[in-house]
Write a protein that holds these residues in place. Structure first.
Motif, PDB file in Angstrom:
ATOM      1  N   PRO A 295       0.841  -1.197   0.000  1.00 43.12           N
ATOM      2  CA  PRO A 295       0.000   0.000   0.000  1.00 43.12           C
ATOM      3  C   PRO A 295       0.878   1.249   0.000  1.00 43.12           C
ATOM      4  CG  PRO A 295      -0.833  -1.601   1.572  1.00 43.12           C
ATOM      5  CD  PRO A 295       0.488  -2.132   1.093  1.00 43.12           C
ATOM      6  N   ASN A 296       0.502   2.249  -0.738  1.00 45.10           N
ATOM      7  CA  ASN A 296       1.359   3.427  -0.871  1.00 45.10           C
ATOM      8  C   ASN A 296       1.119   4.498   0.186  1.00 45.10           C
ATOM      9  OD1 ASN A 296      -1.056   4.543  -1.736  1.00 45.10           O
ATOM     10  ND2 ASN A 296      -0.422   4.718  -3.887  1.00 45.10           N
ATOM     11  N   ASP A 297       0.331   4.156   1.218  1.00 46.05           N
ATOM     12  CA  ASP A 297       0.085   5.119   2.288  1.00 46.05           C
ATOM     13  C   ASP A 297       0.626   4.654   3.634  1.00 46.05           C
ATOM     14  OD1 ASP A 297      -1.658   3.030   2.696  1.00 46.05           O
ATOM     15  OD2 ASP A 297      -3.449   4.269   2.967  1.00 46.05           O
ATOM     16  N   LEU A 298       1.544   3.688   3.634  1.00 46.81           N
ATOM     17  CA  LEU A 298       2.107   3.186   4.882  1.00 46.81           C
ATOM     18  C   LEU A 298       3.144   4.158   5.438  1.00 46.81           C
ATOM     19  CD1 LEU A 298       2.669  -0.597   4.062  1.00 46.81           C
ATOM     20  CD2 LEU A 298       0.723   0.461   5.215  1.00 46.81           C
ATOM     21  N   ASP A 299       3.270   4.177   6.746  1.00 44.07           N
ATOM     22  CA  ASP A 299       4.296   4.991   7.386  1.00 44.07           C
ATOM     23  C   ASP A 299       5.676   4.434   7.070  1.00 44.07           C
ATOM     24  OD1 ASP A 299       2.338   6.567   8.543  1.00 44.07           O
ATOM     25  OD2 ASP A 299       2.260   5.348  10.373  1.00 44.07           O
ATOM     26  N   ASP A 300       6.671   5.313   7.056  1.00 51.35           N
ATOM     27  CA  ASP A 300       8.030   4.879   6.739  1.00 51.35           C
ATOM     28  C   ASP A 300       8.580   3.888   7.760  1.00 51.35           C
ATOM     29  OD1 ASP A 300       8.116   6.387   4.451  1.00 51.35           O
ATOM     30  OD2 ASP A 300       9.078   8.113   5.390  1.00 51.35           O
ATOM     31  N   ASP A 301       8.071   3.933   8.995  1.00 52.85           N
ATOM     32  CA  ASP A 301       8.582   3.027  10.022  1.00 52.85           C
ATOM     33  C   ASP A 301       7.715   1.770  10.181  1.00 52.85           C
ATOM     34  OD1 ASP A 301       6.370   4.219  11.098  1.00 52.85           O
ATOM     35  OD2 ASP A 301       7.316   4.818  12.983  1.00 52.85           O
ATOM     36  N   SER A 302       6.872   1.496   9.190  1.00 51.56           N
ATOM     37  CA  SER A 302       6.053   0.284   9.236  1.00 51.56           C
ATOM     38  C   SER A 302       6.939  -0.957   9.291  1.00 51.56           C
ATOM     39  CB  SER A 302       5.147   0.209   7.998  1.00 51.56           C
ATOM     40  OG  SER A 302       4.203   1.249   7.995  1.00 51.56           O
ATOM     41  N   GLN A 303       6.468  -1.973   9.990  1.00 51.18           N
ATOM     42  CA  GLN A 303       7.203  -3.225  10.101  1.00 51.18           C
ATOM     43  C   GLN A 303       6.515  -4.311   9.285  1.00 51.18           C
ATOM     44  OE1 GLN A 303       7.473  -3.806  14.408  1.00 51.18           O
ATOM     45  NE2 GLN A 303       9.591  -3.083  14.342  1.00 51.18           N
ATOM     46  N   PHE A 304       7.356  -5.243   8.817  1.00 46.82           N
ATOM     47  CA  PHE A 304       6.863  -6.316   7.957  1.00 46.82           C
ATOM     48  C   PHE A 304       7.493  -7.633   8.394  1.00 46.82           C
ATOM     49  CE2 PHE A 304       7.366  -2.339   5.645  1.00 46.82           C
ATOM     50  CZ  PHE A 304       6.085  -2.109   5.192  1.00 46.82           C
ATOM     51  N   ARG A 305       6.866  -8.726   7.940  1.00 46.02           N
ATOM     52  CA  ARG A 305       7.431 -10.041   8.215  1.00 46.02           C
ATOM     53  C   ARG A 305       6.866 -11.034   7.217  1.00 46.02           C
ATOM     54  NH1 ARG A 305       4.024 -12.222  13.554  1.00 46.02           N
ATOM     55  NH2 ARG A 305       2.147 -12.840  12.369  1.00 46.02           N
ATOM     56  N   PHE A 306       7.539 -12.161   7.085  1.00 48.71           N
ATOM     57  CA  PHE A 306       7.006 -13.302   6.358  1.00 48.71           C
ATOM     58  C   PHE A 306       6.396 -14.261   7.376  1.00 48.71           C
ATOM     59  CE2 PHE A 306      10.164 -11.683   3.375  1.00 48.71           C
ATOM     60  CZ  PHE A 306       9.444 -11.700   2.195  1.00 48.71           C
ATOM     61  N   ALA A 307       5.257 -14.843   7.029  1.00 50.49           N
ATOM     62  CA  ALA A 307       4.508 -15.651   7.995  1.00 50.49           C
ATOM     63  C   ALA A 307       5.296 -16.845   8.504  1.00 50.49           C
ATOM     64  CB  ALA A 307       3.198 -16.122   7.363  1.00 50.49           C
ATOM     65  N   ASP A 308       6.185 -17.398   7.673  1.00 48.77           N
ATOM     66  CA  ASP A 308       6.927 -18.584   8.100  1.00 48.77           C
ATOM     67  C   ASP A 308       8.131 -18.249   8.974  1.00 48.77           C
ATOM     68  OD1 ASP A 308       8.299 -17.399   6.053  1.00 48.77           O
ATOM     69  OD2 ASP A 308       8.693 -19.239   4.938  1.00 48.77           O
ATOM     70  N   THR A 309       8.483 -16.960   9.076  1.00 49.23           N
ATOM     71  CA  THR A 309       9.555 -16.528   9.976  1.00 49.23           C
ATOM     72  C   THR A 309       9.082 -15.278  10.718  1.00 49.23           C
ATOM     73  OG1 THR A 309      10.568 -15.313   8.134  1.00 49.23           O
ATOM     74  CG2 THR A 309      11.472 -17.495   8.652  1.00 49.23           C
ATOM     75  N   PRO A 310       8.100 -15.416  11.596  1.00 52.15           N
ATOM     76  CA  PRO A 310       7.469 -14.256  12.226  1.00 52.15           C
ATOM     77  C   PRO A 310       8.385 -13.461  13.144  1.00 52.15           C
ATOM     78  CG  PRO A 310       6.698 -16.292  13.235  1.00 52.15           C
ATOM     79  CD  PRO A 310       7.480 -16.682  12.025  1.00 52.15           C
ATOM     80  N   GLU A 311       9.471 -14.075  13.598  1.00 52.06           N
ATOM     81  CA  GLU A 311      10.372 -13.368  14.503  1.00 52.06           C
ATOM     82  C   GLU A 311      11.291 -12.383  13.777  1.00 52.06           C
ATOM     83  OE1 GLU A 311      12.521 -16.717  12.746  1.00 52.06           O
ATOM     84  OE2 GLU A 311      10.529 -16.497  13.631  1.00 52.06           O
TER      85      GLU A 311
END
Length: 326
Positions: A295-311
């Protein structure tokens, strides 16, 4: 039998996040291919099919372009340039089987012959790439030819090399005898760092051009006439209907993100699907980097992850261009 690919050993070039890129690398781009259009109607035919302005494309330049369906969803992204007596289109091999018949669909009404070639596509990359091309190819154009080979500038550190299997060994040996010989993963890293869009079969017909930043790399003309999908592309620009863009993200990973993988984003204390991977690169020190449509309206400090490596949390990096530039 042509044995150029076995005469030279192309291997994955292991890099950590702290390593420098090689000064000169010859890269076997076996997962890229080329389509040619030859015939007096080739220019007008492409003009009605692609997002770029083929009519204004001069012989010394190349351009990004997209090929969309009627709804404005991308079938492919390609690099377009004058080639021999027509045009060359370099794109991912994975889309050829589905995209090429669509490109050919209306060609029966035009004097143009559309062919998937057997051309060998190589990449020359690194700080010494420009000087190497200048030494072996005359002129200063971004597209140059000799009797056996065409070279096309991608950016300040990369050139595409298009030749035949018969001449590939000579080209490799002559151009870069002391270069690193690498597989396509190194080219992927360059594409990610420069945020250059691509479409593979798994992401075909999923995105409109602006969702993968095609306008930011001069792959869309908003001044040309109609082409397939043009209404959607224009509406995304002038009515602001596009809600996605392609970003560079990085984080810890034990395997390389693949095109089509889903990246989750944090929403409060919860996680939901955030985006789709376009291309990934795995570093040797358990870190990775990827191009992801988000999405092009996310904050610059948004966090992401892949479901198979949630940590393992991922974060956005700065793009090398301005998405809002006209």
């Amino acid at each position: 039998m042509n044995t150029w690919s076995t005469q030279h050993t192309f291997t994955p070039f292991a890099l950590s996040t702290t390593d420098s890129l090689p000064e000169l690398a010859m890269i076997n781009l076996s997962d890229w291919g080329m389509v040619t259009l030859v015939g007096p109607d080739s220019k007008s035919y492409l003009q009605g099919q692609l997002t770029c302005d083929v009519v204004s494309l001069t012989a010394d330049k190349s351009t990004f372009s997209g090929h969309c369906d009627a709804k404005g969803k991308l079938r492919t992204i390609m690099r377009v340039f004058h080639y021999q007596n027509g045009y060359g289109l370099v794109q991912r091999q994975s889309v050829m089987a589905s995209q090429l018949p669509e490109l050919k669909k209306y060609a029966v009404f035009s004097k143009t012959e559309i062919t998937q070639t057997a051309a060998v596509v190589l990449g020359l990359a690194g700080a010494h790439a420009q000087a190497t091309i200048d030494h072996h190819f005359n002129g200063d154009a971004d597209v140059r030819h000799n009797d056996t080979t065409t070279v096309v500038k991608v950016d300040n550190e990369r050139w595409l090399i298009i030749t035949t299997a018969e001449h590939a060994d000579t080209i490799i040996t002559t151009l870069a005898p002391n270069a690193v010989y690498a597989t396509t993963e190194l080219w992927n890293l360059y594409d990610i760092k420069t945020a250059m869009p691509r479409i593979d079969s798994i992401t075909e017909l999923e995105f409109i051009p602006q969702a993968v930043n095609l306008q930011a790399v001069d792959g869309i003309s908003f001044k040309k006439g109609c082409y397939t999908g043009q209404e959607t592309v224009a509406r995304a620009k002038y009515r602001g209907i596009n809600k996605r863009a392609m970003y560079i993200v990085a984080g810890a990973a034990t395997q390389c993100p693949q095109a089509g993988d889903a990246l989750e984003r944090s929403v409060g204390e919860n996680w939901r699907k955030g985006g789709t991977v376009i291309c990934g690169y795995q570093y040797s020190n358990n870190q990775a980097i990827a191009l992801v449509v988000l999405p092009n309206d996310l904050d610059d400090d948004s966090q992401f992850r892949f479901a198979d490596t949630p940590e393992a949390l991922w974060h956005k990096l700065d793009l090398p261009y301005d998405l809002n530039a006209e």
